[in-house]
Structure formats: structure tokens, C-alpha cells
Write a protein that holds these residues in place. Structure first.
Motif, PDB file in Angstrom:
ATOM      1  N   GLY A 213       0.806  -1.209   0.000  1.00 55.24           N
ATOM      2  CA  GLY A 213       0.000   0.000   0.000  1.00 55.24           C
ATOM      3  C   GLY A 213       0.839   1.260   0.000  1.00 55.24           C
ATOM      4  O   GLY A 213       0.407   2.313  -0.450  1.00 55.24           O
ATOM      5  N   ASP A 214       2.059   1.140   0.507  1.00 57.81           N
ATOM      6  CA  ASP A 214       2.936   2.300   0.649  1.00 57.81           C
ATOM      7  C   ASP A 214       4.065   2.261  -0.374  1.00 57.81           C
ATOM      8  O   ASP A 214       4.358   1.226  -0.978  1.00 57.81           O
ATOM      9  CB  ASP A 214       3.550   2.339   2.057  1.00 57.81           C
ATOM     10  CG  ASP A 214       2.488   2.493   3.132  1.00 57.81           C
ATOM     11  OD1 ASP A 214       1.485   3.167   2.866  1.00 57.81           O
ATOM     12  OD2 ASP A 214       2.672   1.912   4.222  1.00 57.81           O
ATOM     13  N   THR A 215       4.700   3.394  -0.549  1.00 60.35           N
ATOM     14  CA  THR A 215       5.920   3.485  -1.327  1.00 60.35           C
ATOM     15  C   THR A 215       6.963   4.244  -0.520  1.00 60.35           C
ATOM     16  O   THR A 215       6.618   5.024   0.356  1.00 60.35           O
ATOM     17  CB  THR A 215       5.685   4.232  -2.659  1.00 60.35           C
ATOM     18  OG1 THR A 215       5.164   5.532  -2.388  1.00 60.35           O
ATOM     19  CG2 THR A 215       4.719   3.482  -3.556  1.00 60.35           C
ATOM     20  N   THR A 216       8.220   3.986  -0.828  1.00 64.25           N
ATOM     21  CA  THR A 216       9.311   4.698  -0.156  1.00 64.25           C
ATOM     22  C   THR A 216      10.225   5.300  -1.205  1.00 64.25           C
ATOM     23  O   THR A 216      10.610   4.624  -2.169  1.00 64.25           O
ATOM     24  CB  THR A 216      10.125   3.739   0.736  1.00 64.25           C
ATOM     25  OG1 THR A 216       9.275   3.239   1.772  1.00 64.25           O
ATOM     26  CG2 THR A 216      11.300   4.478   1.381  1.00 64.25           C
ATOM     27  N   SER A 217      10.548   6.571  -1.036  1.00 65.98           N
ATOM     28  CA  SER A 217      11.443   7.284  -1.939  1.00 65.98           C
ATOM     29  C   SER A 217      12.826   7.390  -1.288  1.00 65.98           C
ATOM     30  O   SER A 217      12.960   7.948  -0.201  1.00 65.98           O
ATOM     31  CB  SER A 217      10.889   8.685  -2.221  1.00 65.98           C
ATOM     32  OG  SER A 217      11.902   9.565  -2.688  1.00 65.98           O
ATOM     33  N   LEU A 218      13.839   6.841  -1.942  1.00 62.71           N
ATOM     34  CA  LEU A 218      15.193   6.957  -1.406  1.00 62.71           C
ATOM     35  C   LEU A 218      15.671   8.396  -1.418  1.00 62.71           C
ATOM     36  O   LEU A 218      16.446   8.812  -0.545  1.00 62.71           O
ATOM     37  CB  LEU A 218      16.155   6.070  -2.186  1.00 62.71           C
ATOM     38  CG  LEU A 218      16.385   4.663  -1.609  1.00 62.71           C
ATOM     39  CD1 LEU A 218      15.100   3.842  -1.645  1.00 62.71           C
ATOM     40  CD2 LEU A 218      17.495   3.932  -2.342  1.00 62.71           C
ATOM     41  N   ALA A 219      15.205   9.184  -2.392  1.00 61.47           N
ATOM     42  CA  ALA A 219      15.576  10.603  -2.436  1.00 61.47           C
ATOM     43  C   ALA A 219      15.020  11.322  -1.216  1.00 61.47           C
ATOM     44  O   ALA A 219      15.723  12.129  -0.583  1.00 61.47           O
ATOM     45  CB  ALA A 219      15.059  11.243  -3.715  1.00 61.47           C
ATOM     46  N   GLN A 220      13.769  11.031  -0.853  1.00 64.52           N
ATOM     47  CA  GLN A 220      13.174  11.680   0.311  1.00 64.52           C
ATOM     48  C   GLN A 220      13.843  11.227   1.604  1.00 64.52           C
ATOM     49  O   GLN A 220      13.847  11.954   2.596  1.00 64.52           O
ATOM     50  CB  GLN A 220      11.681  11.406   0.350  1.00 64.52           C
ATOM     51  CG  GLN A 220      10.889  12.126  -0.732  1.00 64.52           C
ATOM     52  CD  GLN A 220       9.402  11.855  -0.652  1.00 64.52           C
ATOM     53  OE1 GLN A 220       8.953  10.816  -0.152  1.00 64.52           O
ATOM     54  NE2 GLN A 220       8.595  12.789  -1.137  1.00 64.52           N
ATOM     55  N   GLN A 221      14.419  10.044   1.604  1.00 62.40           N
ATOM     56  CA  GLN A 221      15.144   9.554   2.784  1.00 62.40           C
ATOM     57  C   GLN A 221      16.576  10.066   2.853  1.00 62.40           C
ATOM     58  O   GLN A 221      17.298   9.780   3.794  1.00 62.40           O
ATOM     59  CB  GLN A 221      15.172   8.021   2.787  1.00 62.40           C
ATOM     60  CG  GLN A 221      13.855   7.349   3.134  1.00 62.40           C
ATOM     61  CD  GLN A 221      14.034   5.881   3.417  1.00 62.40           C
ATOM     62  OE1 GLN A 221      15.044   5.260   3.054  1.00 62.40           O
ATOM     63  NE2 GLN A 221      13.051   5.281   4.083  1.00 62.40           N
TER      64      GLN A 221
END
Length: 224
Positions: A213-221
Motif C-alpha cells: 500500500g505504501d511506497t518509499t522514496s530513497l531521495a526523500q530519505q
């Protein structure tokens, strides 16, 4: 009672035309897709039964051919029809995002990638090739299987990016486990690809992990 005998305001098709598709329930939308019911069940009743049997609309839409065709009133023809509808939706989204600079917006990018990658039961590594205004040139699935140094080849990413004449790329892959957190292997391969593309002046804007359901952005991290 057959749907044709219902009050006009309660019929799914008429309701859609009057109030728009968002006003319909999952069962009503599915009933329009089914078009007809089966003996003893209207299309809406059949839709409700199928939603109960599969557990959710999403589960029905993502079912493989074998599972889908086990549903009451369903079969190969309906499966083919559904796959065509889903693919038209994906292509519509892609053509919409190909216009302008939508891929400067992380939320829009994540929505697009969820539509493309979430249904897979195995890991898929993909790449969005962008021009110098971050407009989509091409989406490509490059590798399938466990995402680690042995299965993702930076040279292949560089080769394809050059063929597309890309100025930037967004990397993406899914986690079939449903957990969108990046692993150390995800971070390491991102840095390897970033270094390889940097040699030919192509930027890696992000690497997005798609979960259930979720996504993770490495740039945002801050990993890029």
C-alpha cells in the motif's frame, strides 16, 4: 427482481450517468462490468457475491486467470475483457503523465509506479527514462527476480538510458512482501547505478520502492 425493473435512480448505469462513476459502490461498478447476472441473481447481486468470495475488489482485479475463472459467472472471456480494461487504464495514466513535467512530483510518480508494479508476485526492477524537462520518454521493466548485485546490472541501465537519449532516470522496484522499506542491497545497487550513469551525465532522480500500500522514496530519505 431484475435490474431493469428497479427504479431508474437505483440502476447502476443510470446512476453513473447522473452522478458519475465515483458515486457508485464497488458492487455497482463491478455489476456494470459484468453486464448481466446469472440464474437467480441480478448483476449487482452477483457482484456482491463475487466481492465476498474474493474478499475485495482489488483481490478480484488482481487475481490470476485460474483463480478468476473459478468465480461464479466468470470465465476466460471476462478475464480477457478485464485485462484489457486494466491495461487501458494503465496506458491512459502513462499518456497523461507523459505530457508536461508530472514526474517532478514525487506523489504522482509513486502513483504511477504503484499501478505498474504492485500487482506482481515477484520482484521487478524498472526504470523511467526522462528528458531534460523530466517528461517521460519510456518506462521499461529491466530485471525480474531478487533485487541484488547479482541480478541488476548497472551497465544495462546505462545502455538503455543512452538508447532512450535520457537526461535523467527514476529507478523503481516492488517488494512482494508488501513492506516498502529499502534493504541494504537496494541502497547499494542504487549507488552503483548512480555512479555508472554519472559517467555519462545522466542523473538518478530517485529510487522508489513499491510495497503493498505504501511506497518509499530513497531521495526523500536522503539516500541520493
Amino acid at each position: 427482481m431484475a435490474i431493469k425493473d428497479w427504479p431508474a435512480d437505483d440502476r447502476p448505469r443510470e446512476k453513473l450517468l447522473r452522478a458519475g462513476a465515483p458515486s457508485l459502490s464497488d458492487a455497482e461498478l463491478l455489476a456494470i462490468f459484468l453486464r448481466t447476472g446469472v440464474s437467480g441473481l441480478s448483476a449487482v447481486d452477483l457482484a456482491r457475491q463475487l466481492l465476498s468470495e474474493f474478499g475485495s475488489l482489488r483481490a478480484l482485479l488482481e487475481a490470476d486467470k485460474s483463480r478468476f475463472c473459478q468465480g461464479h459467472g466468470l470465465g476466460e472471456a471476462k478475464f480477457v475483457q478485464l485485462q484489457a480494461v486494466l491495461e487501458m487504464g494503465r496506458r491512459h495514466l502513462e499518456s497523461t503523465l507523459s505530457r508536461g513535467d508530472a514526474f517532478t512530483d514525487c506523489a504522482t510518480t509513486q502513483l504511477y509506479l504503484k499501478q505498474r508494479l504492485r500487482p506482481y508476485p515477484f520482484e521487478v526492477f524498472a526504470c523511467l527514462y526522462l528528458d531534460n524537462q523530466h517528461r517521460l520518454l519510456h518506462f521499461e521493466e529491466l530485471f525480474r527476480g531478487t533485487i541484488d548485485g547479482a541480478s541488476v546490472y548497472p551497465r544495462e541501465v546505462v545502455k538503455q538510458a543512452l538508447q532512450q537519449n535520457a537526461a535523467a532516470v527514476i529507478l523503481a522496484h516492488n517488494h512482494p512482501s508488501g513492506v516498502a522499506e529499502p534493504s541494504q542491497a537496494d541502497i547499494q545497487i542504487t549507488k552503483r547505478i548512480q555512479s555508472a550513469l554519472g559517467l555519462v551525465d545522466i542523473r538518478v532522480l530517485d529510487h522508489i520502492i513499491v510495497g503493498d500500500g505504501d511506497t518509499t522514496s530513497l531521495a526523500q530519505q536522503g539516500q541520493l
